[in-house]
Design a protein around this motif. Sequence first.
Motif, PDB file in Angstrom:
ATOM      1  N   UNK A  63       0.814  -1.243  -0.014  1.00  9.51           N
ATOM      2  CA  UNK A  63      -0.046   0.192  -0.073  1.00  9.51           C
ATOM      3  C   UNK A  63       0.864   1.362   0.018  1.00  9.51           C
ATOM      4  N   UNK A  64       1.869   1.335   0.849  1.00 12.92           N
ATOM      5  CA  UNK A  64       2.755   2.408   0.638  1.00 12.92           C
ATOM      6  C   UNK A  64       3.451   2.551  -0.552  1.00 12.92           C
ATOM      7  N   UNK A  65       3.823   1.605  -1.115  1.00 12.84           N
ATOM      8  CA  UNK A  65       4.412   1.649  -2.511  1.00 12.84           C
ATOM      9  C   UNK A  65       3.393   2.002  -3.664  1.00 12.84           C
ATOM     10  N   UNK A  66       2.257   1.651  -3.482  1.00 14.50           N
ATOM     11  CA  UNK A  66       1.292   2.219  -4.474  1.00 14.50           C
ATOM     12  C   UNK A  66       0.943   3.659  -4.066  1.00 14.50           C
ATOM     13  N   UNK A  67       0.872   4.168  -2.924  1.00 13.87           N
ATOM     14  CA  UNK A  67       0.726   5.801  -2.588  1.00 13.87           C
ATOM     15  C   UNK A  67       1.859   6.426  -3.425  1.00 13.87           C
ATOM     16  N   UNK A  68       3.016   5.667  -3.077  1.00  9.14           N
ATOM     17  CA  UNK A  68       4.284   6.290  -3.828  1.00  9.14           C
ATOM     18  C   UNK A  68       4.393   6.455  -5.260  1.00  9.14           C
ATOM     19  N   UNK A  69       4.006   5.387  -5.830  1.00  6.39           N
ATOM     20  CA  UNK A  69       3.711   5.447  -7.278  1.00  6.39           C
ATOM     21  C   UNK A  69       2.755   6.433  -7.876  1.00  6.39           C
ATOM     22  N   UNK A  70       1.901   6.425  -7.050  1.00  8.95           N
ATOM     23  CA  UNK A  70       0.993   7.707  -7.410  1.00  8.95           C
ATOM     24  C   UNK A  70       1.329   9.005  -7.475  1.00  8.95           C
ATOM     25  N   UNK A  71       2.130   9.274  -6.358  1.00  7.19           N
ATOM     26  CA  UNK A  71       2.755  10.626  -6.105  1.00  7.19           C
ATOM     27  C   UNK A  71       3.966  10.955  -7.135  1.00  7.19           C
ATOM     28  N   UNK A  72       4.756   9.709  -7.474  1.00  4.01           N
ATOM     29  CA  UNK A  72       5.786   9.647  -8.244  1.00  4.01           C
ATOM     30  C   UNK A  72       5.327  10.034  -9.881  1.00  4.01           C
ATOM     31  N   UNK A  73       4.134   9.530 -10.166  1.00  6.69           N
ATOM     32  CA  UNK A  73       3.659   9.984 -11.531  1.00  6.69           C
ATOM     33  C   UNK A  73       3.399  11.459 -11.522  1.00  6.69           C
ATOM     34  N   UNK A  74       2.752  12.023 -10.424  1.00  6.34           N
ATOM     35  CA  UNK A  74       2.368  13.436 -10.418  1.00  6.34           C
ATOM     36  C   UNK A  74       3.844  14.191 -10.258  1.00  6.34           C
ATOM     37  N   UNK A  75       4.664  13.906  -9.484  1.00  3.22           N
ATOM     38  CA  UNK A  75       5.912  14.657  -9.456  1.00  3.22           C
ATOM     39  C   UNK A  75       6.524  14.445 -10.849  1.00  3.22           C
TER      40      UNK A  75
END
Length: 196
Positions: A63-75
């Motif tokens: 779940x933490x990785x999925x949250x980071x993935x979403x943020x990474x795409x935005x960043x």
Amino acid sequence: MTATLDIVLLRTVVAIDDCGGFGRAAEELRISQPTVSQHVRSLERRLGQALVEKDGRRSRFTPAGAALLAEARRIIAVHDQALERLDVSTRPPLAVGASPVAVETVLPGLVDALRDMHPDRPVQVTTDRSAALTQGVRSGALDLALVFEVSPAGEPPTEDGALEVGHLRLIWRRGLGSDVVAAATGAAGGALAAAL
């Protein structure tokens, strides 16, 4: 110190998802699979939580990785849009390679110094094994590489044709935010001292 997320590491996380795994991400990014793993471990250390877990023979995002993935795409989207607006993409990047030992010790200071010396050029960092980095410098894929080797009986590590430009004397200190403080000596001392 303010926590930061390295854009290169974030691009690796996105590539893992887009390509369906570590091996394919490595191929897409033109880096080794151990380097992809190192990027994930670096982010896990930075964030203090697991980002990927084994699911049989495959890996999947926590779940933490999925949250980071979403943020990474935005960043990454915002980052790339800013580069386009600033017309930075037309300037060739300084391609720097570093062995895993150098990534968290010497590399941050060197990257800061390169950005100060060449503010008009982005710095692109690749992490890999010493042999691959040396080949990258020879082929022109890398402008420079931080490679740490142990030389037998004090002989310089030039058997493979590497050009020795100086020596680093590493002074190990604890409790300074990083476990390593490096001071440069030798022919490259001026530039490296500024970097460190």
